[in-house]
Design an enzyme around this catalytic site. Structure first.
Site, short mmCIF file in Angstrom:
data_model
loop_
_atom_site.label_atom_id
_atom_site.label_comp_id
_atom_site.label_asym_id
_atom_site.label_seq_id
_atom_site.Cartn_x
_atom_site.Cartn_y
_atom_site.Cartn_z
N PRO A 159 -1.82 9.37 17.05
CG PRO A 159 -3.07 7.34 16.31
CD PRO A 159 -2.95 8.41 17.51
CB CYS A 160 -0.60 13.27 13.72
SG CYS A 160 0.85 13.17 14.09
CG HIS A 161 1.77 7.90 12.30
ND1 HIS A 161 1.74 8.08 13.50
CD2 HIS A 161 1.41 6.29 12.00
CE1 HIS A 161 1.39 6.87 14.34
NE2 HIS A 161 1.34 5.55 13.25
#
Length: 182
Positions: free
Chosen positions: A141-143
């Site tokens: 989850p880079c977001h």
């Protein structure tokens, strides 16, 4: 010359655009991106596996991943937690990507905090670059990484998708009047 790595590719609609899913024969997620960024995804695959080092073969629901992603987008947020991923990338990039998986759903951290978590507090810019080259967004989850002041900064799928994903996961992302915002 070695045989190209056979990778399975599928597509699925989401509330924020069509998603491309790439898996290997073992059902491990190798890449995920939005169809409007498919050329970038293919370039990343070439970078990681070499020109001619992989072959994309259409397959419905490879490794069950398409169904899992549909479940995530329909509100079953925890289904992505245990998905197996297999990425290329440098050891540094993989350390950043591993740390991303430790960010709980519904929360965010800063790039500086992510750098501290991998033991490289001075490498904030390098962490940002590694975060941006993550081939398996959403699942890794880079977001969930934001600016030090909490602002929504950079996301390969666009800021409005980042905002939507954070809101979907229960984080109070800043509101917008642009498409995709809830």
């Amino acid at each position: 010359m070695a045989e190209p790595l056979p990778l399975r590719i599928d597509r699925t609609e989401t509330p924020i655009g069509e998603l491309v899913i790439v898996a290997d024969r073992e059902g491990r997620l190798r890449a995920i991106d939005w169809t409007d960024y498919e050329a970038r995804m293919r370039q990343l695959l070439r970078l990681h596996y070499g020109e001619g080092g992989f072959e994309l073969v259409p397959e419905k629901n490879p490794g069950g991943l398409t169904h899992v992603m549909r479940r995530y987008f329909s509100g079953e947020l925890g289904v992505i937690e245990g998905l197996r991923v297999e990425t290329a990338g440098t050891p540094f990039q993989r350390s950043v990507w591993a740390a991303l998986r430790d960010i709980p759903c519904g929360t965010t951290i800063s790039y500086a905090e992510l750098a501290r978590r991998i033991g490289k507090p001075a490498a904030v810019r390098a962490v940002g670059l590694a975060n941006g080259s993550n081939p398996v967004g959403i699942v890794v989850p880079c977001h969930r990484v934001v600016g030090s002041n909490g602002s929504l900064t950079g996301y390969g799928g666009g800021i409005e998708r980042k905002r939507w994903l954070l809101t979907h996961e229960g984080h109070a992302a800043p509101q917008s009047r642009l498409p995709f915002a809830r």
